[in-house]
Design an enzyme around this catalytic site. Sequence first.
Site, PDB file in Angstrom:
ATOM      1  N   SER A  84      15.082  -9.430  -9.839  1.00  0.00           N
ATOM      2  CA  SER A  84      14.916  -7.970 -10.895  1.00  0.00           C
ATOM      3  C   SER A  84      15.950  -7.080 -10.703  1.00  0.00           C
ATOM      4  CB  SER A  84      13.745  -7.667 -10.549  1.00  0.00           C
ATOM      5  OG  SER A  84      12.565  -8.256 -10.892  1.00  0.00           O
ATOM      6  N   SER A 135      13.440  -7.490 -13.714  1.00  0.00           N
ATOM      7  CA  SER A 135      12.300  -6.180 -14.357  1.00  0.00           C
ATOM      8  C   SER A 135      13.075  -4.985 -14.146  1.00  0.00           C
ATOM      9  CB  SER A 135      11.234  -6.180 -13.366  1.00  0.00           C
ATOM     10  OG  SER A 135      11.415  -5.812 -11.997  1.00  0.00           O
ATOM     11  N   LYS A 163      14.039   3.460 -10.496  1.00  0.00           N
ATOM     12  CA  LYS A 163      13.224   2.567 -11.091  1.00  0.00           C
ATOM     13  C   LYS A 163      11.906   3.267 -10.809  1.00  0.00           C
ATOM     14  CE  LYS A 163      11.880  -2.460 -11.323  1.00  0.00           C
ATOM     15  NZ  LYS A 163      11.959  -3.568 -10.567  1.00  0.00           N
TER      16      LYS A 163
END
Lengths: 423, 91
Positions: free
Chosen positions: A127, A103, A28
């Site tokens: 997330s 997310s 990420k």
Amino acid sequence: MSLNAYITEDEIEGSEDGPLAGKTVAVKDNISTAGVRTTCGSKMLEEYVPPYDATVVERLKEAGATIPGKTNMDEFGMGTTTETSYFGATKNPVDEDYVPGGSSGGSAAAVAAGDADLALGTDTGGSIRCPAAFCGVVGIKPTYGLVSRYGLVAYANSLEQIGPIAPTVEDAAALLDVVAGPDENDGTTREEGADTDFANAADGDVDGLTIGVPTELVEGAEDAVVETFDATIDDLREQGATIEEVSLPSAEYAVAAYYVIAMSEASSNLARFDGVRYGNSGGYEGNWNESFSDARSEGFGDEVKRRILLGTYALSAGYHDKYYKQAQEARAWVKQDFDEAFEDVDVLASPTMPILPPELGESLDDPLKMYLADANTTPVNLANLPAISVPAGEADGLPIGLQLVGPAFGEETIINAAAAVEN
Amino acid sequence: MSDSVDADEVEHVADLARVDLDNEERARFADQFGDILEHFEALEEVPEVEAEPDLVNVMRSDEVEQSLSQEEALRNADDSEDGRFKGPKVS
């Protein structure tokens, strides 16, 4: 068409041997990679190149993993759909008209599409678990302190953890084994993370296990989600688990408490972005307060501005006691509720998300509605507990995830139970 | 007792947070903040909880260690001078 799962596709090679040799692990884009830009999905950090690796990235490289790139995400982790990214939305590989969740949507989409074997995400209020559920893969939010946050660009430090996303429970557990463990650069890491063997816990043996189902976390879910959840619980019962209804009366306050705390921490953490040491400066002239305000306004998107402003409001004189202090009380209450529940049961099960994945473009106009979708995931972060989302089935061709929550450092228990959901 | 927010209050908070907003953003945020703060107000019903925080201080010895070079530390800065960060004028 591309899913837009990656913001940057620069391959980072790991060492030749190790438990992850030959595997690709997407990372990420809020996790620092030395020499490879780390944007947090924001224009503010569009050109930011970290001078050092996050601890988890060092561990991936030592374990032999290849990092194929940095994955798309809601800006600074603030979102539930990956649509707040400055670099555009990621599509759900299961159905490209739908969001992948957020997310960590890029990480989950890359794994679900087979573009990466595994991925790292971060989970502040759901997330990792939300995109894992929406993309039909497995995601683990570890106990707070199991995994080092050194090199993670902070959004809400007291809530967030880095964790794995993978096609199977065993693969996710094996990746967690690699990244878990104490780190002298993160004073909140704990000895419990040393020398774990979570991969071996993925037995799926629930005979004799007691699973609690918090009614509050099932009642609010859509019918299609509840049907799939109930069918999975029945299946676990048939495999030998005992099912008990439990109550978490504090749960209805979790979303409010989570957002007040996360926004307050964000307003402080994101104060560092003034465009002087790093980040978008805009090259504005004049009074420094005005130049900083202009640079920040240009660098941050709507959702980030919203959370910085609401966090500033919640911490401001006259409102601090009403919002921030009460949110901390609620956090203590949520922890207490979970502690009491774990006196009677081994794990807690609920739908990961109360809704099916929304269509792209459907969620951005109503921020409060988007926040409320985090009803089942945020209590876990408030209580610092471990949780896993595992695919439980589909409705209308869209994946549904089941969440299992364990007591602190009870990763082995939830990994074992999640493997039974896969059976 | 709802804290409805108007555009002036949004502007005040934006000023404190050093985020410049245009008129359209001020109006839109004022609207959305009303809904969101109304939801947060439910926290007033939360009872006081007696909890022992299981927190301990974590210290390390204060020893000189290798750190970033000046060049590395300045690499992401928009502007620098004589090995230092250069920001906008203070006055």
